[in-house]
Design an enzyme around this catalytic site. Structure first.
Site, PDB file in Angstrom:
ATOM      1  N   ASN A 106       0.848  -1.181   0.000  1.00 23.73           N
ATOM      2  CA  ASN A 106       0.000   0.000   0.000  1.00 23.73           C
ATOM      3  C   ASN A 106       0.886   1.235   0.000  1.00 23.73           C
ATOM      4  OD1 ASN A 106      -2.367   1.535   0.101  1.00 23.73           O
ATOM      5  ND2 ASN A 106      -2.451   1.520   2.329  1.00 23.73           N
ATOM      6  N   HIS A 108       1.026   5.392   1.003  1.00 20.75           N
ATOM      7  CA  HIS A 108       0.362   6.267   1.975  1.00 20.75           C
ATOM      8  C   HIS A 108       1.023   7.642   1.971  1.00 20.75           C
ATOM      9  CE1 HIS A 108      -2.107   7.257   5.422  1.00 20.75           C
ATOM     10  NE2 HIS A 108      -1.031   7.752   6.012  1.00 20.75           N
ATOM     11  N   SER A 135       5.059   6.987   2.074  1.00 16.37           N
ATOM     12  CA  SER A 135       5.532   5.662   2.483  1.00 16.37           C
ATOM     13  C   SER A 135       4.954   4.589   1.580  1.00 16.37           C
ATOM     14  CB  SER A 135       5.103   5.357   3.932  1.00 16.37           C
ATOM     15  OG  SER A 135       5.521   6.353   4.830  1.00 16.37           O
ATOM     16  N   ASP A 144      -2.646   0.977   8.202  1.00  9.69           N
ATOM     17  CA  ASP A 144      -1.340   1.562   7.884  1.00  9.69           C
ATOM     18  C   ASP A 144      -0.287   1.231   8.952  1.00  9.69           C
ATOM     19  OD1 ASP A 144      -2.375   2.750   5.548  1.00  9.69           O
ATOM     20  OD2 ASP A 144      -3.122   4.452   6.702  1.00  9.69           O
TER      21      ASP A 144
END
Length: 202
Positions: A106, A108, A135, A144
């Site tokens: 993912n 972020h 990130s 997260d």
């Protein structure tokens, strides 16, 4: 050649950057399918290149678990080596994380663990910090909270709004994602196992 499935919810700017990187003959990864939880605008980037797309709307299922099972089935149909959540605005259920992690990434728009969640840019501004960041992480079952693969600082400038700050973070996010996927594909970056999410406090 690393096979990548990308999941999006919106405009797909990170997806577009990854597709453009993959157009280069020496880039060691290819996007084999793009999925979404809504009829996302970013699906058009895949369609332009003849890359298959699929949509798995949450509202079409009786609960999140059933939705997650179908989302997982759609992803697995493409036999990916790596799945990337790129602006995918829903938490994926544990069945998806358990099946795909650690090859589930993912992006972020913050320097995790600072400012997790859906409003990382807004939260950074509200906190009055002088720098935030971008990130790329391995997804775990928290919000997260997975292992950070790479991150970079981005300054918060006087007069920044949520929009102006986010627009400066996005190119960094895209560059980091392209680099991480390349390094995973060429073997120079090993994926760590995600940590179990902490139990919620009572």
């Amino acid at each position: 050649m690393l096979r990548v499935v990308v999941l999006i919810s919106g405009a797909g700017t990170n997806l577009r950057a990854l597709l453009e990187a993959a157009d280069e003959p020496d880039y060691p990864a290819r996007v084999v399918a793009v999925g979404a939880d809504v009829e996302a605008d970013g699906l058009a980037f895949a369609e332009e290149r003849g890359i298959p797309g699929f949509v798995v709307p949450l509202g079409a299922f009786p609960d999140r678990d059933a939705w997650g099972a179908e989302l997982l089935a759609q992803v697995r149909a493409w036999s990916p080596d790596l799945t990337v959540l790129s602006g995918f605005m829903r938490l994926v259920p544990p069945v998806v994380v358990d099946a795909l992690a650690p090859a589930l990434l993912n992006t972020h728009p913050a320097y995790l663990p600072e400012f997790p969640g859906a409003h990382g840019v807004r939260d950074a501004l509200a906190a009055g910090v002088t720098q935030t960041g971008a990130s790329v992480i391995v997804v775990d079952s928290g919000v997260d909270t997975g292992p950070v693969l790479v991150q970079e600082r981005v300054p918060v400038l006087p007069g920044d709004t949520e929009s102006t700050l986010h627009e400066r973070i996005k190119p960094v996010e895209r560059r980091l994602l392209i680099d991480v996927v390349r390094r995973i594909a060429d073997g120079s970056l090993q994926l760590p196992e995600p940590r179990p999410a902490a139990a919620p406090e009572r």
